[in-house]
Design an enzyme around this catalytic site. Structure first.
Site, PDB file in Angstrom:
ATOM      1  N   HIS A 196       0.849  -1.201   0.000  1.00 13.10           N
ATOM      2  CA  HIS A 196       0.000   0.000   0.000  1.00 13.10           C
ATOM      3  C   HIS A 196       0.879   1.244   0.000  1.00 13.10           C
ATOM      4  O   HIS A 196       1.701   1.443   0.906  1.00 13.10           O
ATOM      5  CB  HIS A 196      -0.938  -0.003   1.212  1.00 13.10           C
ATOM      6  CG  HIS A 196      -2.074  -0.959   1.046  1.00 13.10           C
ATOM      7  ND1 HIS A 196      -2.611  -1.678   2.082  1.00 13.10           N
ATOM      8  CD2 HIS A 196      -2.788  -1.295  -0.073  1.00 13.10           C
ATOM      9  CE1 HIS A 196      -3.601  -2.434   1.605  1.00 13.10           C
ATOM     10  NE2 HIS A 196      -3.728  -2.217   0.310  1.00 13.10           N
ATOM     11  N   ALA A 197       0.691   2.059  -1.029  1.00 11.42           N
ATOM     12  CA  ALA A 197       1.629   3.144  -1.305  1.00 11.42           C
ATOM     13  C   ALA A 197       1.840   4.101  -0.134  1.00 11.42           C
ATOM     14  O   ALA A 197       2.956   4.540   0.118  1.00 11.42           O
ATOM     15  CB  ALA A 197       1.132   3.914  -2.531  1.00 11.42           C
ATOM     16  N   ARG A 198       0.775   4.422   0.579  1.00 14.66           N
ATOM     17  CA  ARG A 198       0.886   5.470   1.612  1.00 14.66           C
ATOM     18  C   ARG A 198       1.492   4.973   2.916  1.00 14.66           C
ATOM     19  O   ARG A 198       1.757   5.779   3.812  1.00 14.66           O
ATOM     20  CB  ARG A 198      -0.491   6.042   1.886  1.00 14.66           C
ATOM     21  CG  ARG A 198      -1.479   5.033   2.468  1.00 14.66           C
ATOM     22  CD  ARG A 198      -2.879   5.624   2.434  1.00 14.66           C
ATOM     23  NE  ARG A 198      -3.890   4.671   2.848  1.00 14.66           N
ATOM     24  CZ  ARG A 198      -5.190   4.902   2.732  1.00 14.66           C
ATOM     25  NH1 ARG A 198      -5.617   6.036   2.199  1.00 14.66           N
ATOM     26  NH2 ARG A 198      -6.069   4.020   3.129  1.00 14.66           N
ATOM     27  N   GLU A 199       1.725   3.670   3.042  1.00 17.59           N
ATOM     28  CA  GLU A 199       2.177   3.120   4.324  1.00 17.59           C
ATOM     29  C   GLU A 199       3.710   3.150   4.406  1.00 17.59           C
ATOM     30  O   GLU A 199       4.386   2.118   4.388  1.00 17.59           O
ATOM     31  CB  GLU A 199       1.586   1.714   4.504  1.00 17.59           C
ATOM     32  CG  GLU A 199       0.057   1.769   4.574  1.00 17.59           C
ATOM     33  CD  GLU A 199      -0.648   0.422   4.430  1.00 17.59           C
ATOM     34  OE1 GLU A 199       0.038  -0.621   4.460  1.00 17.59           O
ATOM     35  OE2 GLU A 199      -1.881   0.415   4.274  1.00 17.59           O
ATOM     36  N   ASN A 275      -3.857  -5.384  -2.634  1.00 20.59           N
ATOM     37  CA  ASN A 275      -4.184  -6.318  -1.553  1.00 20.59           C
ATOM     38  C   ASN A 275      -5.615  -6.853  -1.655  1.00 20.59           C
ATOM     39  O   ASN A 275      -6.173  -7.354  -0.690  1.00 20.59           O
ATOM     40  CB  ASN A 275      -3.948  -5.673  -0.184  1.00 20.59           C
ATOM     41  CG  ASN A 275      -3.477  -6.690   0.846  1.00 20.59           C
ATOM     42  OD1 ASN A 275      -2.794  -7.664   0.494  1.00 20.59           O
ATOM     43  ND2 ASN A 275      -3.852  -6.502   2.101  1.00 20.59           N
ATOM     44  N   ARG A 276      -6.181  -6.733  -2.845  1.00 15.72           N
ATOM     45  CA  ARG A 276      -7.454  -7.390  -3.168  1.00 15.72           C
ATOM     46  C   ARG A 276      -7.318  -8.142  -4.494  1.00 15.72           C
ATOM     47  O   ARG A 276      -8.306  -8.573  -5.056  1.00 15.72           O
ATOM     48  CB  ARG A 276      -8.578  -6.336  -3.340  1.00 15.72           C
ATOM     49  CG  ARG A 276      -8.850  -5.466  -2.135  1.00 15.72           C
ATOM     50  CD  ARG A 276      -9.483  -6.257  -0.984  1.00 15.72           C
ATOM     51  NE  ARG A 276      -9.755  -5.393   0.165  1.00 15.72           N
ATOM     52  CZ  ARG A 276      -8.858  -5.094   1.113  1.00 15.72           C
ATOM     53  NH1 ARG A 276      -7.642  -5.622   1.064  1.00 15.72           N
ATOM     54  NH2 ARG A 276      -9.183  -4.305   2.117  1.00 15.72           N
ATOM     55  N   HIS A 329       2.225  -4.023   6.826  1.00 16.88           N
ATOM     56  CA  HIS A 329       1.412  -2.837   6.513  1.00 16.88           C
ATOM     57  C   HIS A 329       1.472  -1.868   7.694  1.00 16.88           C
ATOM     58  O   HIS A 329       2.092  -2.128   8.706  1.00 16.88           O
ATOM     59  CB  HIS A 329      -0.060  -3.244   6.358  1.00 16.88           C
ATOM     60  CG  HIS A 329      -0.387  -4.043   5.139  1.00 16.88           C
ATOM     61  ND1 HIS A 329      -1.237  -3.586   4.163  1.00 16.88           N
ATOM     62  CD2 HIS A 329      -0.004  -5.286   4.742  1.00 16.88           C
ATOM     63  CE1 HIS A 329      -1.362  -4.502   3.219  1.00 16.88           C
ATOM     64  NE2 HIS A 329      -0.624  -5.550   3.540  1.00 16.88           N
ATOM     65  N   SER A 330       0.721  -0.757   7.556  1.00 22.88           N
ATOM     66  CA  SER A 330       0.433   0.092   8.706  1.00 22.88           C
ATOM     67  C   SER A 330      -0.995   0.608   8.535  1.00 22.88           C
ATOM     68  O   SER A 330      -1.513   0.612   7.415  1.00 22.88           O
ATOM     69  CB  SER A 330       1.425   1.248   8.795  1.00 22.88           C
ATOM     70  OG  SER A 330       1.216   2.194   7.766  1.00 22.88           O
ATOM     71  N   GLU A 404       0.303  -5.186  11.038  1.00 25.40           N
ATOM     72  CA  GLU A 404      -0.051  -3.758  10.925  1.00 25.40           C
ATOM     73  C   GLU A 404       0.775  -3.007  11.959  1.00 25.40           C
ATOM     74  O   GLU A 404       0.574  -3.163  13.166  1.00 25.40           O
ATOM     75  CB  GLU A 404      -1.550  -3.563  11.209  1.00 25.40           C
ATOM     76  CG  GLU A 404      -2.462  -4.162  10.155  1.00 25.40           C
ATOM     77  CD  GLU A 404      -2.783  -3.168   9.039  1.00 25.40           C
ATOM     78  OE1 GLU A 404      -2.447  -1.973   9.166  1.00 25.40           O
ATOM     79  OE2 GLU A 404      -3.376  -3.610   8.038  1.00 25.40           O
TER      80      GLU A 404
HETATM   81  O1  0X9 Z   1      -7.288  -3.958   4.217  1.00 21.12           O
HETATM   82  C1  0X9 Z   1      -6.137  -4.320   4.017  1.00 21.12           C
HETATM   83  O2  0X9 Z   1      -5.697  -4.555   2.899  1.00 21.12           O
HETATM   84  C2  0X9 Z   1      -5.188  -4.449   5.220  1.00 21.12           C
HETATM   85  N1  0X9 Z   1      -5.324  -3.316   6.082  1.00 21.12           N
HETATM   86  S1  0X9 Z   1      -4.783  -1.843   5.611  1.00 21.12           S
HETATM   87  O3  0X9 Z   1      -5.305  -0.873   6.510  1.00 21.12           O
HETATM   88  N2  0X9 Z   1      -3.208  -1.806   5.737  1.00 21.12           N
HETATM   89  O4  0X9 Z   1      -5.161  -1.629   4.265  1.00 21.12           O
HETATM   90  C3  0X9 Z   1      -5.525  -5.688   6.010  1.00 21.12           C
HETATM   91  C4  0X9 Z   1      -5.559  -6.974   5.256  1.00 21.12           C
HETATM   92  C5  0X9 Z   1      -5.918  -8.121   6.147  1.00 21.12           C
HETATM   93  N3  0X9 Z   1      -6.005  -9.383   5.465  1.00 21.12           N
HETATM   94  C6  0X9 Z   1      -7.107  -9.835   4.820  1.00 21.12           C
HETATM   95  N4  0X9 Z   1      -8.216  -9.192   4.820  1.00 21.12           N
HETATM   96  N5  0X9 Z   1      -6.979 -10.983   4.209  1.00 21.12           N
HETATM   97 ZN    ZN Z   2      -2.107  -1.710   4.058  1.00 22.00          ZN
END
Ligand code: 0X9
Ligand code: ZN
Length: 446
Positions: A196-199, A275-276, A329-330, A404
């Site tokens: 994630h770019a902003r982290e 991350n999706r 992540h953060s 995180e």
């Molecule tokens: O939402 C996310 O991608 C992650 N949190 S963030 O605030 N850094 O964006 C958490 C991902 C947790 N893992 C899954 N949901 N599988």
């Molecule tokens: Zn993240």
């Protein structure tokens, strides 16, 4: 005062953001911490969040915290950043709903400026292709740094260029480990960050830990055991295009960019939430295809984002070695366990939770920063297609987590003075991970 002004001026001429630009964009913004105490209040914030997304107002009112049920059950704070023109309206709404709030960053403009500050010493380090641990560096500096580690410590570091990002930046995977004299295969720990770019703190922390693993090998007995016993596969920046974009100007939407940067002929917005974007339970929950600009847009199909493919190809090459998989992540101060796609648990969840707790306790023991441990679905809400689930389901790694890092009321605007403490406390977690791997799997695999 005058000296500081001169130092600032010098630093700002070598970075893209000028102090005036920061002031213009962020003047009057404040970061708030909210606390909900009823279901109605939580529902109200969820509705507000949807309205903000629908009206595309995130650059004026942005709820950074995932509004899961756990924020109510566990009384977790909720970070919300609000522009000056929206403050009267939003604060009036919060008061009407009885939602408690306090200001956590009063002068966000100053905090953003401090976050990007490069002292002459930091700049000198960057110019020499070195990292310093008192500033957030650009991707070119990180690249030069990993290259020099591989060159200077070739007996324990191997650097691999694993492919190019969408915009053509080289992506790297390091392998840190002392090859065994008997040539046997060792168990390994995977760590990646900055998807994630902003982290910004994510890659700063991982590179700090990498530096420690490599440079303290000869003089620190704990580090020596970690590097002798295991191999460490490290991908410090999964989303280099996004990282560079967040440094390119200081407007809200640029600094808070989360996604990749792929241009799509079908969408007005660049990239997707990497991350999706993995191919396990893709789009099942907590991800959307519309609106295209959503921060949880999963991309047009699994692995539409080339950076995700590079990560998975590389991880699969060494999958038989991997016992722990940490994706960093953060900023929620959590160790998250699978599954993240639904409120379901893998059969070995007790082991995952036990190591998760040991890692969190080790972090807390350092400076008292408290981390929560639990299922990512419970703590943050279901979100499918993320790295951690992929690591467990598709790479078959037993101990797969999202980490995180510290929030401490700053959210994504964490001052660079936190890089060293974050690196030190998170290193304690990987000491625990090493200990568990050796206890459970030993130090050889064949
Ligand atoms: O939402 C996310 O991608 C992650 N949190 S963030 O605030 N850094 O964006 C958490 C991902 C947790 N893992 C899954 N949901 N599988
Ligand atoms: Zn993240």
């Amino acid at each position: 005062m005058e000296i500081r002004a001169v130092v600032l001026l010098v630093a700002m001429t070598v970075t893209l953001c000028s102090s005036a630009a920061v002031k213009n964009h962020w003047l009057g913004y404040k970061l708030y911490r909210l606390q909900v105490s009823t279901q109605e209040q939580l529902e109200f914030l969820r509705a507000l969040d949807q309205e903000i997304e629908y009206k595309d107002l995130q650059d004026k009112v942005d709820i950074w915290t995932h509004l899961s049920q756990a924020v109510l059950d566990l009384k977790m704070p909720i970070n919300v950043i609000i522009s000056p023109e929206k403050q009267p309206e939003v604060l009036a709404l919060l008061e009407e709903q009885g939602i408690a709030y306090k200001v956590s960053i009063d002068d966000v403009a100053a905090a953003v400026e401090a976050e990007s500050f490069m002292s002459p010493a930091d700049q000198k380090a960057a110019d020499a292709g070195k990292m310093s641990w008192t500033a957030y560096h650009r991707y070119a500096t990180m690249e030069a740094f990993v290259q020099s580690l591989a060159q200077d410590y070739s007996d324990i570091v191997e650097l691999k260029m694993i492919g190019k990002s969408y915009e053509g930046r080289s992506m790297y995977r390091l392998k840190v480990g002392k090859p065994r004299a008997d040539g046997k295969k060792k168990p390994a720990i995977w760590m990646d960050s900055h998807i994630h770019a902003r982290e910004w703190i994510a890659s700063a922390t991982l590179l700090y830990m990498t530096n420690k693993l490599v440079t303290e090998y000869s003089r620190n007995s704990t580090v020596r055991r970690m590097v002798d016993d295991l191999d460490w596969y490290i991908l410090p920046v999964v989303n280099p295009d996004g990282l560079e974009h967040t440094h390119s100007d200081s407007s809200y939407s640029t600094r808070m960019w989360r996604r990749t940067r792929r241009i799509s002929p079908f969408a007005e917005c660049l990239g997707a939430d990497p991350n999706r974007n993995y191919d396990f339970k893709w789009m099942l929950s907590g991800a959307v295809q519309s609106p295209p600009c959503s921060d949880i847009n999963a991309g047009a199909f699994p692995f539409s984002e080339v950076e995700n493919l590079h990560l998975t190809d590389t991880a699969l090459e060494v999958k038989d070695q991997l016992k722990v998989f940490l994706t960093i992540h953060s900023a929620a101060q959590m160790i998250l366990t699978p599954w993240g796609y639904a409120l379901e648990y893998p059969s070995d969840i007790a082991d995952l939770e036990a190591l998760g707790r040991r890692m969190a306790n080790a972090i807390t023991a350092q400076y008292g920063v408290r981390y929560q441990v639990g299922s990512s679905t419970y703590l943050l809400g279901a979100a499918a297609g993320a790295t951690d689930d992929w690591g467990k389901a598709k790479a078959g790694v037993k101990y797969s987590y999202t980490v995180e890092l510290r929030d401490l009321g700053y959210g994504f605007i964490l001052p660079p003075s936190h890089i060293v403490p974050s690196g030190i406390e998170t290193f304690e977690a990987i000491i625990e991970a090493h200990r568990t791997v050796v206890a459970e799997f030993g130090t050889t695999l064949n």
